[in-house]
Design a protein around this motif. Structure first.
Motif, short mmCIF file in Angstrom:
data_model
loop_
_atom_site.label_atom_id
_atom_site.label_comp_id
_atom_site.label_asym_id
_atom_site.label_seq_id
_atom_site.Cartn_x
_atom_site.Cartn_y
_atom_site.Cartn_z
N PHE A 137 -0.64 7.39 10.49
CA PHE A 137 0.69 6.87 10.18
C PHE A 137 0.72 5.34 10.20
O PHE A 137 1.40 4.73 11.02
CB PHE A 137 1.72 7.43 11.17
N PRO A 138 -0.02 4.68 9.29
CA PRO A 138 0.03 3.22 9.27
C PRO A 138 1.39 2.72 8.80
O PRO A 138 1.99 3.29 7.90
CB PRO A 138 -1.07 2.86 8.26
N ALA A 139 1.87 1.66 9.41
CA ALA A 139 3.14 1.06 9.03
C ALA A 139 2.86 -0.19 8.20
O ALA A 139 2.79 -1.31 8.71
CB ALA A 139 3.96 0.72 10.27
N SER A 140 2.62 0.04 6.91
CA SER A 140 2.43 -1.05 5.94
C SER A 140 1.14 -1.83 6.17
O SER A 140 1.09 -3.05 6.01
CB SER A 140 3.64 -2.00 5.96
N TRP A 141 0.06 -1.12 6.52
CA TRP A 141 -1.27 -1.72 6.52
C TRP A 141 -2.29 -0.64 6.21
O TRP A 141 -1.97 0.54 6.16
CB TRP A 141 -1.59 -2.43 7.84
N THR A 142 -3.51 -1.05 5.94
CA THR A 142 -4.54 -0.14 5.44
C THR A 142 -5.77 -0.22 6.33
O THR A 142 -6.32 -1.31 6.54
CB THR A 142 -4.91 -0.48 3.99
N ILE A 194 8.77 8.03 5.01
CA ILE A 194 7.37 8.43 4.85
C ILE A 194 6.56 7.96 6.06
O ILE A 194 6.55 6.77 6.38
CB ILE A 194 6.78 7.87 3.55
N LEU A 195 5.88 8.87 6.73
CA LEU A 195 5.08 8.51 7.90
C LEU A 195 3.78 7.80 7.50
O LEU A 195 3.41 6.80 8.11
CB LEU A 195 4.77 9.77 8.72
N HIS A 196 3.08 8.35 6.52
CA HIS A 196 1.84 7.71 6.05
C HIS A 196 2.22 6.63 5.06
O HIS A 196 2.49 6.90 3.89
CB HIS A 196 0.92 8.75 5.40
N HIS A 197 2.29 5.39 5.55
CA HIS A 197 2.89 4.30 4.77
C HIS A 197 1.91 3.12 4.69
O HIS A 197 2.16 2.05 5.25
CB HIS A 197 4.20 3.86 5.42
N PRO A 198 0.76 3.30 4.01
CA PRO A 198 -0.20 2.20 3.91
C PRO A 198 0.27 1.14 2.92
O PRO A 198 1.06 1.40 2.01
CB PRO A 198 -1.47 2.89 3.41
N LYS A 199 -0.21 -0.09 3.14
CA LYS A 199 0.06 -1.17 2.21
C LYS A 199 -1.11 -2.14 2.28
O LYS A 199 -1.55 -2.52 3.37
CB LYS A 199 1.36 -1.90 2.57
N THR A 200 -1.62 -2.55 1.13
CA THR A 200 -2.73 -3.50 1.12
C THR A 200 -2.23 -4.91 1.42
O THR A 200 -1.05 -5.22 1.25
CB THR A 200 -3.45 -3.50 -0.24
N GLU A 201 -3.16 -5.76 1.84
CA GLU A 201 -2.79 -7.14 2.14
C GLU A 201 -2.30 -7.86 0.88
O GLU A 201 -1.45 -8.76 0.97
CB GLU A 201 -4.00 -7.88 2.72
N ALA A 202 -2.82 -7.49 -0.27
CA ALA A 202 -2.45 -8.18 -1.50
C ALA A 202 -1.10 -7.74 -2.05
O ALA A 202 -0.50 -8.45 -2.87
CB ALA A 202 -3.52 -7.96 -2.57
N ALA A 203 -0.62 -6.59 -1.60
CA ALA A 203 0.64 -6.08 -2.13
C ALA A 203 1.80 -6.95 -1.67
O ALA A 203 1.89 -7.32 -0.50
CB ALA A 203 0.85 -4.64 -1.69
N GLU A 255 24.03 -6.79 17.11
CA GLU A 255 23.92 -8.09 17.78
C GLU A 255 22.56 -8.72 17.58
O GLU A 255 22.43 -9.95 17.50
CB GLU A 255 24.20 -7.92 19.27
N HIS A 256 21.51 -7.89 17.50
CA HIS A 256 20.13 -8.37 17.33
C HIS A 256 19.51 -7.62 16.15
O HIS A 256 18.80 -6.63 16.33
CB HIS A 256 19.32 -8.12 18.59
N PRO A 257 19.75 -8.06 14.92
CA PRO A 257 19.27 -7.34 13.73
C PRO A 257 17.75 -7.19 13.73
O PRO A 257 17.01 -8.04 14.19
CB PRO A 257 19.73 -8.22 12.57
N LEU A 258 17.30 -6.06 13.18
CA LEU A 258 15.87 -5.78 13.11
C LEU A 258 15.25 -6.54 11.96
O LEU A 258 15.91 -6.96 11.01
CB LEU A 258 15.63 -4.28 12.89
N GLY A 259 13.91 -6.67 12.06
CA GLY A 259 13.16 -7.18 10.93
C GLY A 259 13.13 -6.15 9.81
O GLY A 259 13.51 -5.00 10.00
N HIS A 260 12.65 -6.57 8.64
CA HIS A 260 12.67 -5.69 7.47
C HIS A 260 11.24 -5.38 7.06
O HIS A 260 10.46 -6.29 6.79
CB HIS A 260 13.38 -6.37 6.28
N ALA A 261 10.90 -4.14 7.02
CA ALA A 261 9.60 -3.74 6.47
C ALA A 261 9.64 -3.79 4.96
O ALA A 261 10.72 -3.67 4.35
CB ALA A 261 9.24 -2.34 6.94
N PRO A 262 8.50 -3.96 4.30
CA PRO A 262 8.50 -3.92 2.83
C PRO A 262 9.01 -2.59 2.32
O PRO A 262 8.73 -1.54 2.89
CB PRO A 262 7.02 -4.11 2.48
N ALA A 263 9.77 -2.63 1.28
CA ALA A 263 10.26 -1.40 0.65
C ALA A 263 9.21 -0.83 -0.29
O ALA A 263 8.34 -1.54 -0.77
CB ALA A 263 11.55 -1.68 -0.12
#
Length: 264
Positions: A137-142, A194-203, A255-263
């Motif tokens: 289950f990567p969160a936007s990395w490969t 989606i649990l399996h959420h890979p993303k390449t560094e170049a994306a 009060e403390h907004p979260l960061g945004h993951a890539p869509a």
């Protein structure tokens, strides 16, 4: 497959101790591994990924096999207390599925037993290097881009991970003692469940909207194995619809907004 948690047991943005990086806290070893309400669904997805996408979710340097075997030997005795049954080399999971323990494939065995993704970091030269992982289950990395890379290279292209942060994290890894494990947690907004959420560094993808429906939180633990001295970085992924946050959690997020993951 969509697998959501019914609740989020800890909201890192709502606690002053974990709101700011790195936010590490002492870990009770008895509370390292967890079986949550999402166990059956997450394990079905892990089984599928290991069966169908093995190259994407598993990597192990042959030199790291002793550390991987030590990790397996460390985790197995704790499983009965979490609802598992062990009979020789066969382990029955809380969802009723049976897994055969394979010492030749220790990370794959663990990947089919516990909800946590497991990464092995070993000191090579001046830095810790990622020498093995079961990462379903990567969160936007490969995994393939990070395998056998040192800490500072692993964190590309994270803008906040500069040379100063790299030194601080390396000191943290050096200081981990087998008797003093640690944990931290993060949380990001996601547009999809989606649990399996890979993303390449170049994306390069646009960030999720502030109104994004899903919150993804990782409970990350750091432990040192006493025999091989490898550091275990475990990741327990929670994925929840924001409508299921408690009133206090929702108020703290306003009060403390979260960061945004890539869509996607």
């Amino acid at each position: 497959m969509t697998v959501l948690n019914a609740h989020l047991p800890f909201a890192p943005w709502a606690d002053q101790k974990t709101r700011r990086l790195p936010g590490t806290q002492p870990l009770d070893p008895a509370d390292w591994l967890r079986v949550e309400d999402s166990y059956a669904g997450q394990m079905a997805e892990r089984d599928r990924l290991i069966s169908e996408r093995l190259q994407d979710v598993h990597a192990l340097d042959p030199a790291a096999l002793p550390a991987a075997r030590e990790l397996l030997a460390t985790i197995l005795p704790s499983l009965p207390g979490l609802g598992f049954r062990i009979d020789g080399d066969r382990v029955t999971r809380p969802d009723g599925a049976t897994v055969t323990v394979d010492p030749a494939q220790p990370l794959l065995t663990l990947g089919r037993l516990v909800q946590e993704d497991l990464c092995l970091m070993e000191k090579r030269g001046e830095e810790h290097v990622l020498t093995g992982a079961i990462l379903c289950f990567p969160a936007s990395w490969t995994l393939s881009e990070k395998f056998l890379r040192p800490l500072i290279r692993i964190h590309e292209p994270v803008g906040s991970y500069d040379a100063d942060m790299a030194r601080r994290v390396q000191r943290l890894f050096d200081a981990i003692h087998p008797d003093r494990p640690m944990w931290r947690a993060n949380a990001l907004l996601y547009e999809d469940p989606i649990l399996h959420h890979p993303k390449t560094e170049a994306a390069r993808r646009p960030p999720a909207r502030r109104e994004a429906a899903y919150i993804r939180s990782e409970r990350q633990c750091l432990l040192r194995l006493p025999e091989t001295a490898a550091v275990v970085f475990s990741i327990h992924t929670y994925l929840i619809h924001r409508d299921l946050l408690t009133r206090d959690q929702a108020a703290a997020m306003a009060e403390h907004p979260l960061g945004h993951a890539p869509a996607l």
